[in-house]
Design a protein around this motif. Structure first.
Motif, short mmCIF file in Angstrom:
data_model
loop_
_atom_site.label_atom_id
_atom_site.label_comp_id
_atom_site.label_asym_id
_atom_site.label_seq_id
_atom_site.Cartn_x
_atom_site.Cartn_y
_atom_site.Cartn_z
N PRO A 149 0.82 -1.22 0.00
CA PRO A 149 0.00 0.00 0.00
C PRO A 149 0.85 1.27 0.00
O PRO A 149 0.50 2.27 -0.61
CB PRO A 149 -0.81 -0.12 1.29
CG PRO A 149 -0.79 -1.56 1.66
CD PRO A 149 0.50 -2.08 1.15
N GLY A 150 2.01 1.19 0.65
CA GLY A 150 2.87 2.39 0.73
C GLY A 150 3.27 2.90 -0.65
O GLY A 150 3.40 4.10 -0.86
N ALA A 151 3.44 1.98 -1.60
CA ALA A 151 3.82 2.41 -2.95
C ALA A 151 2.73 3.29 -3.55
O ALA A 151 3.01 4.27 -4.25
CB ALA A 151 4.04 1.18 -3.84
N LEU A 152 1.49 2.98 -3.20
CA LEU A 152 0.38 3.80 -3.73
C LEU A 152 0.36 5.15 -3.01
O LEU A 152 0.34 6.20 -3.66
CB LEU A 152 -0.95 3.08 -3.52
CG LEU A 152 -2.21 3.83 -3.98
CD1 LEU A 152 -2.16 4.15 -5.47
CD2 LEU A 152 -3.47 3.02 -3.65
N TYR A 153 0.45 5.12 -1.68
CA TYR A 153 0.37 6.40 -0.95
C TYR A 153 1.49 7.32 -1.43
O TYR A 153 1.29 8.50 -1.67
CB TYR A 153 0.57 6.20 0.55
CG TYR A 153 -0.21 5.12 1.23
CD1 TYR A 153 -1.42 4.67 0.74
CD2 TYR A 153 0.30 4.53 2.40
CE1 TYR A 153 -2.12 3.66 1.39
CE2 TYR A 153 -0.39 3.53 3.06
CZ TYR A 153 -1.60 3.10 2.54
OH TYR A 153 -2.28 2.09 3.18
N ASP A 154 2.71 6.74 -1.59
CA ASP A 154 3.86 7.60 -1.96
C ASP A 154 3.67 8.22 -3.34
O ASP A 154 4.19 9.29 -3.63
CB ASP A 154 5.17 6.78 -1.95
CG ASP A 154 5.50 6.27 -0.54
OD1 ASP A 154 4.89 6.81 0.42
OD2 ASP A 154 6.29 5.32 -0.40
N ALA A 155 2.90 7.55 -4.18
CA ALA A 155 2.76 8.05 -5.56
C ALA A 155 1.71 9.14 -5.66
O ALA A 155 1.61 9.85 -6.67
CB ALA A 155 2.37 6.89 -6.48
#
Ligand SMILES: NC(=O)C1=CN([C@@H]2O[C@H](COP(=O)(O)OP(=O)(O)OC[C@H]3O[C@@H](n4cnc5c(N)ncnc54)[C@H](O)[C@@H]3O)[C@@H](O)[C@H]2O)[C@H](O)CC1
Ligand SMILES: [K+]
Length: 500
Positions: A351-357
């Motif tokens: 999920p962090g990859a989505l939030y960071d993007a």
């Protein structure tokens, strides 16, 4: 309540009470006004009959003594049952107990006899633990006799005013009269079921206290946002150009979303999909533009086209790394984006990859399952005392996006902590495709320049309002048209993309 406005938590309501007193409104006058409002609501709804008022030890009980006095003064036969000893009453409650010159008997199960209407003034905002003991037994006995209506003062005793959870037990009320502003617990969880009809009355608290409190929650309605209104100078290029990334196989979701975006007023709508699926999208609606997605170059060209000012990805996209990669390339441009369905679940492993993007305006539209996939630590009801508001607020802050958590009460949380509760959705919305329509409606409003929170809130309200206009056998295909009608009628703001 239909038009929307603040929801005050128990703590915020207590602060409002205190600010009113600081502003010179005596607390006894607030109690008198509260009791008067409940007595008036009772007399407005029922003819005179035998009433038993169940009073608790706090100011909720104090309200009960005011109600008893006013009903008796109007000629109604009233008795009071008190939980605990008179000397344990709060100060204001004691004053009103002294003004009550009728009989006061201890609260016990015999209270259930000899009355046709009950006033539940046991516990309100001060509920501090699960209801048990004699109070619990009496409330359970009342629940067993729904033929004798209960009127709840402020909140049904046992209902948590912040979350809508029941603590111990609660008696379902035919009518609940609350003060100044509704609480989240009135509209969430068990609240709608146990409150019955909810009446919100002013009791003399100056609305200016809201500026000092800065409520963190609001009930959705047209008062919170305004829909884009095409003006005489507008043309299709000025009314936004929305893009739906259509699935290669499950084209229905993308078609529903595209229809909704156009019905909500987007000037232009492009469906971007694999070449072999394009004919299906093109046939669906002559007014839809189509662009083939087959090479990284033409995907890049599409994303770099500055005229495309809002994008939706996820419906029918398929779950997996290819969708995740496409979502990341969409988000790179930082344009207003709606992330739905597979655009969310494709990040379950990271999920962090989505939030960071997420760097620009974004609206995520998970249902509970997708929410659990993206925010596993926030999905467990028990961890957060079942406080759905708190959980979705944390999710929005973590993701840096507006999170619209779908459900019977859809919650729209923004990264700044504000949560909007949408409470107008009928059960007919639980039909295949209605989520695709909602995502498309948000897209359509984003494309016309609405900020992410307003677009999500307005689309959610129109989703419910449109469904209410539809037949019991509502189909998702009917929704875009119905939402456009609701946009015209419900907000009184005139056509918002319904001209065509
Ligand atoms: N906020 C306003 O503008 C106004 C609110 N009014 C009324 O005041 C109550 C809140 O009163 P408060 O004294 O804070 O609390 P309650 O009367 O709700 O009850 C607290 C009282 O009950 C005991 N208690 C709590 N939980 C339990 C339990 N499960 N079992 C037994 N006893 C329990 C607790 O220990 C306290 O003694 C609000 O709801 C309004 O009705 C004003 O009258 C008008 C303005
Ligand atoms: K109560």
């Amino acid at each position: 309540m239909e038009q929307g406005g603040s929801l005050l938590t128990v703590g915020e309501m207590t602060r409002a009470d205190a600010l009113a007193v600081e502003a010179g409104v005596p607390s006894l006058r607030l109690m008198e006004a509260a009791g008067f409002a409940v007595a008036r609501a009772i007399r407005h709804r029922w003819s005179p009959r035998r009433v038993t008022v169940l009073c608790g030890p706090g100011n909720n009980g104090g309200d009960g003594f005011v109600i008893a006095r006013l009903l008796r003064a109007a000629g109604w036969p009233v008795t009071v049952r008190l939980l605990g000893a008179r000397e344990h009453l709060t100060e204001d409650a004691a004053v009103n107990a002294a003004r009550w010159h009728g009989p006061v008997a201890p609260l016990d199960l015999s209270a259930l006899h000899g009355a046709d209407l009950f006033v539940d003034a046991l516990f309100g905002a001060g509920l501090s633990r699960p209801v048990d003991g004699v109070a619990g037994s009496v409330l359970d006995a009342l629940s067993a006799h729904p033929e004798r209506p209960v009127v709840a003062v402020d909140v049904p005793s046992g209902l948590d005013g912040d979350t809508g959870r029941i603590r111990g037990t609660a008696a379902r009320a035919a009518l609940t009269v609350t003060f100044f502003r509704p609480k989240p617990g009135h509209v969430l969880g068990h609240g709608p079921r146990v409150c019955g009809d909810l009446v919100v009355t002013d009791i003399g608290i100056p609305p200016t206290v809201l500026d000092m409190i800065g409520p963190a929650a609001a009930l959705n309605g047209p008062a919170l946002w305004s829909l884009p209104r095409p003006g005489p100078g507008d043309h299709k290029y000025t009314r936004g150009h929305a893009v739906v990334f259509g699935g290669p196989v499950m084209t229905g979701a993308g078609r529903l979303a595209a229809r909704a975006a156009r019905r909500l007023g987007a000037g232009l709508l492009t469906v971007a999909a694999a070449p072999e699926a394009l004919p299906l999208y093109a046939q669906d609606a002559p007014g839809v533009l189509c662009r083939a997605l087959q090479t990284p170059e033409n995907v890049g060209a599409l994303l770099d086209d500055a005229r495309l000012n809002a994008l939706l990805i996820g419906p029918g996209a398929g779950r997996g790394p290819h969708t995740a990669a496409r979502v990341l390339s969409v988000l790179e441009r930082g344009r207003p984006t709606v992330l739905d369905a597979d655009a969310l679940t494709s990040f379950a492993d990271d999920p962090g990859a989505l939030y960071d993007a997420i760097t620009g305006p974004a609206v995520m539209t998970p249902h509970d399952g997708e929410f659990r996939a993206l925010f596993p630590d926030l999905a467990d009801e028990d961890t957060h005392t079942g406080d759905r508001l708190a959980r979705v607020r944390m999710a929005a802050r973590r993701a840096g996006a507006v999170v619209l958590l779908k459900g019977p009460r859809t919650l729209i949380a923004a990264p700044d902590g504000q949560v909007i509760v949408n409470a107008n959705a009928p059960a007919t919305l639980a039909t295949a495709g209605s989520g695709d329509v909602l995502a498309g409606a948000i897209l359509g409003l984003l494309a016309q320049g609405l900020p992410a929170r307003a677009a999500a809130a307005a689309a959610s309200w129109l989703h419910g309002a449109g469904a209410r206009l539809g037949p019991p056998g509502l189909l998702a295909e009917d929704l875009p048209e119905a939402m456009a009608r609701a946009a015209a009628e419900g907000t009184g703001e005139g056509a918002a993309g319904t001209a065509v």
